[in-house]
Design a protein around this motif. Structure first.
Motif, PDB file in Angstrom:
ATOM      1  N   LEU A   1      59.246  85.921  58.709  1.00 48.11           N
ATOM      2  CA  LEU A   1      59.571  86.229  57.310  1.00 48.11           C
ATOM      3  C   LEU A   1      59.691  84.943  56.487  1.00 48.11           C
ATOM      4  O   LEU A   1      59.279  84.897  55.322  1.00 48.11           O
ATOM      5  CB  LEU A   1      60.874  87.029  57.239  1.00 48.11           C
ATOM      6  CG  LEU A   1      61.274  87.545  55.847  1.00 48.11           C
ATOM      7  CD1 LEU A   1      60.227  88.507  55.315  1.00 48.11           C
ATOM      8  CD2 LEU A   1      62.647  88.218  55.914  1.00 48.11           C
ATOM      9  N   ALA A   2      60.233  83.887  57.096  1.00 47.97           N
ATOM     10  CA  ALA A   2      60.299  82.590  56.406  1.00 47.97           C
ATOM     11  C   ALA A   2      58.893  82.088  56.089  1.00 47.97           C
ATOM     12  O   ALA A   2      58.645  81.509  55.021  1.00 47.97           O
ATOM     13  CB  ALA A   2      61.047  81.582  57.272  1.00 47.97           C
ATOM     14  N   GLY A   3      57.947  82.327  57.003  1.00 51.53           N
ATOM     15  CA  GLY A   3      56.557  81.967  56.742  1.00 51.53           C
ATOM     16  C   GLY A   3      55.982  82.743  55.571  1.00 51.53           C
ATOM     17  O   GLY A   3      55.225  82.200  54.753  1.00 51.53           O
ATOM     18  N   PHE A   4      56.360  84.011  55.455  1.00 49.38           N
ATOM     19  CA  PHE A   4      55.922  84.843  54.330  1.00 49.38           C
ATOM     20  C   PHE A   4      56.427  84.261  53.007  1.00 49.38           C
ATOM     21  O   PHE A   4      55.680  84.157  52.033  1.00 49.38           O
ATOM     22  CB  PHE A   4      56.442  86.269  54.527  1.00 49.38           C
ATOM     23  CG  PHE A   4      56.257  87.171  53.334  1.00 49.38           C
ATOM     24  CD1 PHE A   4      55.000  87.631  52.977  1.00 49.38           C
ATOM     25  CD2 PHE A   4      57.353  87.556  52.571  1.00 49.38           C
ATOM     26  CE1 PHE A   4      54.825  88.462  51.871  1.00 49.38           C
ATOM     27  CE2 PHE A   4      57.189  88.380  51.470  1.00 49.38           C
ATOM     28  CZ  PHE A   4      55.923  88.836  51.117  1.00 49.38           C
ATOM     29  N   VAL A   5      57.683  83.861  52.974  1.00 49.16           N
ATOM     30  CA  VAL A   5      58.259  83.274  51.753  1.00 49.16           C
ATOM     31  C   VAL A   5      57.539  81.969  51.409  1.00 49.16           C
ATOM     32  O   VAL A   5      57.162  81.722  50.254  1.00 49.16           O
ATOM     33  CB  VAL A   5      59.772  83.045  51.931  1.00 49.16           C
ATOM     34  CG1 VAL A   5      60.339  82.285  50.727  1.00 49.16           C
ATOM     35  CG2 VAL A   5      60.504  84.371  52.117  1.00 49.16           C
ATOM     36  N   LEU A   6      57.315  81.121  52.424  1.00 53.53           N
ATOM     37  CA  LEU A   6      56.652  79.836  52.182  1.00 53.53           C
ATOM     38  C   LEU A   6      55.222  80.021  51.689  1.00 53.53           C
ATOM     39  O   LEU A   6      54.726  79.224  50.877  1.00 53.53           O
ATOM     40  CB  LEU A   6      56.656  79.006  53.470  1.00 53.53           C
ATOM     41  CG  LEU A   6      58.009  78.454  53.922  1.00 53.53           C
ATOM     42  CD1 LEU A   6      57.891  77.838  55.306  1.00 53.53           C
ATOM     43  CD2 LEU A   6      58.531  77.418  52.921  1.00 53.53           C
ATOM     44  N   ALA A   7      54.552  81.060  52.180  1.00 55.92           N
ATOM     45  CA  ALA A   7      53.149  81.282  51.801  1.00 55.92           C
ATOM     46  C   ALA A   7      52.997  81.500  50.299  1.00 55.92           C
ATOM     47  O   ALA A   7      51.957  81.155  49.714  1.00 55.92           O
ATOM     48  CB  ALA A   7      52.582  82.474  52.568  1.00 55.92           C
ATOM     49  N   TRP A   8      54.015  82.044  49.648  1.00 56.74           N
ATOM     50  CA  TRP A   8      53.950  82.266  48.207  1.00 56.74           C
ATOM     51  C   TRP A   8      53.913  80.942  47.430  1.00 56.74           C
ATOM     52  O   TRP A   8      53.466  80.903  46.283  1.00 56.74           O
ATOM     53  CB  TRP A   8      55.142  83.108  47.727  1.00 56.74           C
ATOM     54  CG  TRP A   8      54.980  84.558  48.039  1.00 56.74           C
ATOM     55  CD1 TRP A   8      55.545  85.258  49.061  1.00 56.74           C
ATOM     56  CD2 TRP A   8      54.174  85.510  47.323  1.00 56.74           C
ATOM     57  NE1 TRP A   8      55.152  86.570  49.035  1.00 56.74           N
ATOM     58  CE2 TRP A   8      54.313  86.760  47.972  1.00 56.74           C
ATOM     59  CE3 TRP A   8      53.354  85.432  46.192  1.00 56.74           C
ATOM     60  CZ2 TRP A   8      53.664  87.904  47.534  1.00 56.74           C
ATOM     61  CZ3 TRP A   8      52.700  86.574  45.752  1.00 56.74           C
ATOM     62  CH2 TRP A   8      52.857  87.788  46.417  1.00 56.74           C
ATOM     63  N   PHE A   9      54.394  79.857  48.054  1.00 57.87           N
ATOM     64  CA  PHE A   9      54.437  78.562  47.365  1.00 57.87           C
ATOM     65  C   PHE A   9      53.142  77.770  47.523  1.00 57.87           C
ATOM     66  O   PHE A   9      53.003  76.688  46.962  1.00 57.87           O
ATOM     67  CB  PHE A   9      55.620  77.735  47.878  1.00 57.87           C
ATOM     68  CG  PHE A   9      56.958  78.281  47.460  1.00 57.87           C
ATOM     69  CD1 PHE A   9      57.513  77.941  46.237  1.00 57.87           C
ATOM     70  CD2 PHE A   9      57.654  79.152  48.283  1.00 57.87           C
ATOM     71  CE1 PHE A   9      58.740  78.443  45.843  1.00 57.87           C
ATOM     72  CE2 PHE A   9      58.887  79.665  47.904  1.00 57.87           C
ATOM     73  CZ  PHE A   9      59.427  79.315  46.678  1.00 57.87           C
ATOM     74  N   LEU A  10      52.192  78.298  48.316  1.00 60.97           N
ATOM     75  CA  LEU A  10      50.898  77.633  48.440  1.00 60.97           C
ATOM     76  C   LEU A  10      50.148  77.709  47.112  1.00 60.97           C
ATOM     77  O   LEU A  10      50.141  78.747  46.446  1.00 60.97           O
ATOM     78  CB  LEU A  10      50.064  78.302  49.539  1.00 60.97           C
ATOM     79  CG  LEU A  10      50.516  78.058  50.982  1.00 60.97           C
ATOM     80  CD1 LEU A  10      49.831  79.042  51.926  1.00 60.97           C
ATOM     81  CD2 LEU A  10      50.215  76.625  51.410  1.00 60.97           C
ATOM     82  N   LYS A  11      49.528  76.610  46.738  1.00 64.15           N
ATOM     83  CA  LYS A  11      48.763  76.579  45.489  1.00 64.15           C
ATOM     84  C   LYS A  11      47.295  76.829  45.807  1.00 64.15           C
ATOM     85  O   LYS A  11      46.688  76.118  46.605  1.00 64.15           O
ATOM     86  CB  LYS A  11      48.928  75.213  44.810  1.00 64.15           C
ATOM     87  CG  LYS A  11      48.219  75.117  43.473  1.00 64.15           C
ATOM     88  CD  LYS A  11      48.377  73.713  42.881  1.00 64.15           C
ATOM     89  CE  LYS A  11      47.602  73.594  41.567  1.00 64.15           C
ATOM     90  NZ  LYS A  11      47.665  72.219  41.023  1.00 64.15           N
ATOM     91  N   GLU A  12      46.727  77.840  45.176  1.00 63.38           N
ATOM     92  CA  GLU A  12      45.348  78.235  45.487  1.00 63.38           C
ATOM     93  C   GLU A  12      44.362  77.353  44.727  1.00 63.38           C
ATOM     94  O   GLU A  12      43.891  77.688  43.636  1.00 63.38           O
ATOM     95  CB  GLU A  12      45.115  79.708  45.158  1.00 63.38           C
ATOM     96  CG  GLU A  12      43.776  80.215  45.665  1.00 63.38           C
ATOM     97  CD  GLU A  12      43.656  81.727  45.568  1.00 63.38           C
ATOM     98  OE1 GLU A  12      42.935  82.318  46.385  1.00 63.38           O
ATOM     99  OE2 GLU A  12      44.293  82.320  44.682  1.00 63.38           O
ATOM    100  N   ASP A  13      44.063  76.195  45.316  1.00 58.46           N
ATOM    101  CA  ASP A  13      43.077  75.294  44.722  1.00 58.46           C
ATOM    102  C   ASP A  13      41.673  75.835  44.962  1.00 58.46           C
ATOM    103  O   ASP A  13      41.418  76.533  45.942  1.00 58.46           O
ATOM    104  CB  ASP A  13      43.191  73.896  45.346  1.00 58.46           C
ATOM    105  CG  ASP A  13      44.552  73.276  45.090  1.00 58.46           C
ATOM    106  OD1 ASP A  13      45.046  73.402  43.955  1.00 58.46           O
ATOM    107  OD2 ASP A  13      45.137  72.690  46.033  1.00 58.46           O
ATOM    108  N   ARG A  14      40.765  75.464  44.080  1.00 56.36           N
ATOM    109  CA  ARG A  14      39.366  75.880  44.251  1.00 56.36           C
ATOM    110  C   ARG A  14      38.791  75.246  45.518  1.00 56.36           C
ATOM    111  O   ARG A  14      38.980  74.062  45.778  1.00 56.36           O
ATOM    112  CB  ARG A  14      38.550  75.434  43.032  1.00 56.36           C
ATOM    113  CG  ARG A  14      37.099  75.905  43.050  1.00 56.36           C
ATOM    114  CD  ARG A  14      36.402  75.472  41.769  1.00 56.36           C
ATOM    115  NE  ARG A  14      36.345  74.019  41.653  1.00 56.36           N
ATOM    116  CZ  ARG A  14      35.375  73.268  42.187  1.00 56.36           C
ATOM    117  NH1 ARG A  14      34.407  73.845  42.881  1.00 56.36           N
ATOM    118  NH2 ARG A  14      35.380  71.957  42.029  1.00 56.36           N
TER     119      ARG A  14
END
Length: 682
Positions: free
Chosen positions: A493-506
């Protein structure tokens, strides 16, 4: 030199002999890779039997952890030593170390011996992983590398399926020792073939090897794993031993940071942690390794001990998880490569993995096969969604010079997470089992020779219990194992929370889905940035990839030509002439495609016939020059911002090599007078 009865020159025969040697060498490399990959999964279904034979259920996790830690720590060293001292001898050395470790594992008489020998086996296994893939780069040009990557990916995919099945089969019908002995004949064949067939061009490169950094990071990981696995079980959390290990780990971590700041070629450059995407991906990779290997280690124990399933059938029961991983891993990678959108996958993958762990927690001794299969599939689906993409986004986030080490860094953290996860799962399982068995038999008179401690050491003792006591014992084992998944769920679940902070670069054009070798096993392979770009662009080596690049080249140059016609024009520009019939004989393109291209070139007066050969006209020379410029521009565009001011010389060299390779190697070019019945005299 004359033509033989088949119309081929001796040059062609020599070429075919070289290609034959390459294929034989690739086969031997695949055998070496098979050994290393298989040993990451084959042991899981044999573990319950090993524990019953050697005792020490509380040390079960270390049979897996020892291999993972040694393999992870050794891979950067194998990679750089191979660059310096030649990969052939080092690969043979790795095979020998692996085989010695395998033989000793098969002869182990107690759990500490087995754990020590597994570490030795892992040391060799790390070399097999990194060197087998590096050697492919030595003997196969970039244009052909894609097809061989597929073979290596297939081996990893096959081992993830065959490992649990083969481990169960050998354990049930021979002995758990054959899980290790089976490596010996395969390894000996690989050793013999490598010695006789493999010819590697000597391309020694000087490296300053970060021995101290490698040792320190392995030592830090070992301290952490020891604290996780021994704390609360062998030693109390507040004991001098656990506190001492924690302090030692902290001191070593500080020393590692200090060493890496000064290292000429650090094993893990600290500047990477200044890139948010890399740091988040490293943590999420750690979590994925934690969940995946922890579950894969303890699910066979659940199946065999709680449900009484045979070792072989426990491997069959694990297949839904592997199928889920393969489907989602392959599918997500392809979707990302085509759409350029990737953030949805780590977010969804970590969410589904968390759900899978919670579902696994619901399992008990009464769960049906259908229910278990669905839960296993969901768990595998979640892992596959996130594994493939993490490597890809790290490759996209870093600069060219850090591409290789960033890729190995992301997979390195997954390997450390795997070691840590297996140890944590083992510690939780051992602690929960002791408590639950004590509760189950509190106030109950047990038969002579049967006790909670005896059942922990040898689960087969459940069969000696009176029928009235067996359900309680089975429930204790079932709930102790499934509680492990409940404790792992918050980590996912901590990984799920962290994944939201990834920036989707081109995504850069050259960043495509990593092959299966980077996703289905613990594989922190050390490659250079040059190697990584070669691998990313090796899609150009496939026929489909070449057709697409030539379609784009033609469009960029402003012509309306068939892709094969542009290809022929560029070959004529490079070699002076082409003979379409000979090219078709060599299988480079179908004859019908080549004849259509030849007809178009002649109709537009871009080329003219001279005997059996086609040569450029003045108009064709102009067209070929424009196509050549468009080809280099297209390749540079694929590299995105890597191809900017101050680009590295090796990247420029790679673009030139790929430009040449897109025209075909010289051995594929017919020589003057060498075709259609002509005779050459040398």
């Amino acid at each position: 030199m004359t033509l033989d009865t088949h119309g081929r020159t001796r040059d062609a025969d020599d070429t075919e002999q070289v290609r034959g040697n390459v294929l034989v060498s690739i086969g031997a490399l695949l055998l070496g890779l098979l050994l290393a990959a298989l040993d990451q999964t084959i042991v899981s279904t044999a573990l319950p039997t090993i524990v019953s034979d050697l005792g020490g259920l509380e040390h079960l996790s270390w049979v897996v952890t020892a291999y993972l830690l040694a393999s992870t720590a050794a891979t950067p060293l194998w990679g750089k030593l191979g660059d310096q001292y030649g990969r052939k001898k080092l690969f043979q050395t790795a095979i020998v170390i692996f085989l010695i470790g395998s033989a000793l594992c098969g002869m182990a008489q107690n759990m500490p011996e087995l754990i020590g020998f597994r570490a030795l086996q892992g040391l060799g296994g790390g070399g097999l992983l990194v060197l087998s893939m590096a050697i492919v780069g030595d003997i196969v040009p970039p244009r052909e590398r894609g097809r061989y990557q597929g073979l290596f990916g297939a081996v990893f995919g096959a081992t993830s399926v065959l490992g649990p099945l083969l481990g169960g089969l050998l354990t049930e019908h021979l002995s758990w020792r054959w899980v290790f002995y089976v490596n010996l004949p395969v390894g000996i064949v690989a050793l013999a073939v490598i010695a006789t067939a493999l010819r590697i061009p000597r391309k020694a490169a000087h490296h300053v090897i970060d021995y101290l950094g490698t040792f320190l990071i392995a030592a830090v990981a070992t301290c952490l794993v020891l604290v996780a696995s021994l704390g609360g079980t062998t030693w109390a959390w507040g004991s001098a031993q656990i506190v001492g290990l924690a302090v030692l780990g902290t001191v070593l971590a500080v020393a590692f940071v200090a060493v890496e700041r000064r290292a000429a070629e650090p094993v893990l450059p600290l500047k990477l942690f200044g890139i948010r995407t890399f740091t988040l991906s490293a943590v999420i990779s750690f979590i994925v390794g934690f969940a995946m290997f922890g579950a894969m280690t303890y699910l066979p124990t659940f199946l065999q001990v709680v449900h009484g399933i045979s070792p072989t059938m426990s491997g069959v029961h694990m297949l839904p998880m592997v199928v889920g991983m393969l489907i989602s891993s392959t599918g997500s990678g392809q979707i990302v490569s085509r759409t350029g959108r990737w953030k949805v996958f780590p977010v969804t993958g970590t969410a589904v993995t968390t759900l899978g762990l919670l579902l696994l927690h619901r399992l008990d001794e009464h769960s049906s096969t259908a229910e278990m299969s669905v839960y296993f599939f969901v768990f595998g689906l979640g892992l596959g969604l996130v594994m493939q993409v993490l490597v890809l986004i790290v490759q996209n986030a870093v600069s060219y010079e850090d591409l290789g080490v960033a890729t190995s860094g992301a997979t390195f953290f997954r390997s450390i997470g795997a070691s840590f996860g297996v140890a944590i799962f083992g510690s939780v399982f051992a602690g929960r089992l002791a408590d639950k068995l004590a509760d189950a038999f509190r106030g109950v008179s047990l038969p002579a020779g049967v006790s909670a401690d005896a059942l922990k050491a040898d689960p087969r003792g459940i069969g000696a219990l009176p029928p009235s006591l067996r359900p309680a014992a089975l429930h204790a084992f079932a709930s102790a194992i499934t509680d492990v998944f409940l404790y792992a769920a918050p980590v996912a679940l901590a990984g799920f929370v962290l994944a939201w902070f990834l920036k989707e670069d081109r995504l850069r054009g050259s960043v495509t889905a990593p092959d299966v070798t980077e996703t289905l096993a613990s594989n922190p392979v050390e490659r250079s940035s040059y190697d990584e770009v070669c691998r990313a662009l090796s899609l150009l080596g496939t026929r489909e990839g070449r057709r697409e690049i030539y379609r784009k080249i033609t469009e960029r140059a402003g012509y309306d030509l068939l892709p094969a016609a542009s290809w022929l024009l560029l070959r004529m520009r490079k070699y002076g002439s082409v003979e379409p019939g000979a090219l078709a004989d060599r299988g480079l393109l179908p004859l019908t495609v080549l004849l259509d291209a030849e007809r178009q070139i002649e109709e537009r007066r871009l080329g003219t016939r001279e005997g059996v050969e086609l040569v450029l006209t003045a108009r064709g020379t102009e067209a070929a020059d424009r196509l050549a410029r468009a080809r280099e521009d297209s390749l540079a565009e694929l590299l995105g911002d890597w191809w900017g001011p101050g680009r590295p010389t090796d990247l420029s060299r790679l673009v030139k090599e790929l430009t040449d390779e897109l025209c075909g190697s010289e051995c594929e070019q017919p020589r003057k007078g060498a075709g259609s019945g002509a005779t050459r005299v040398s």
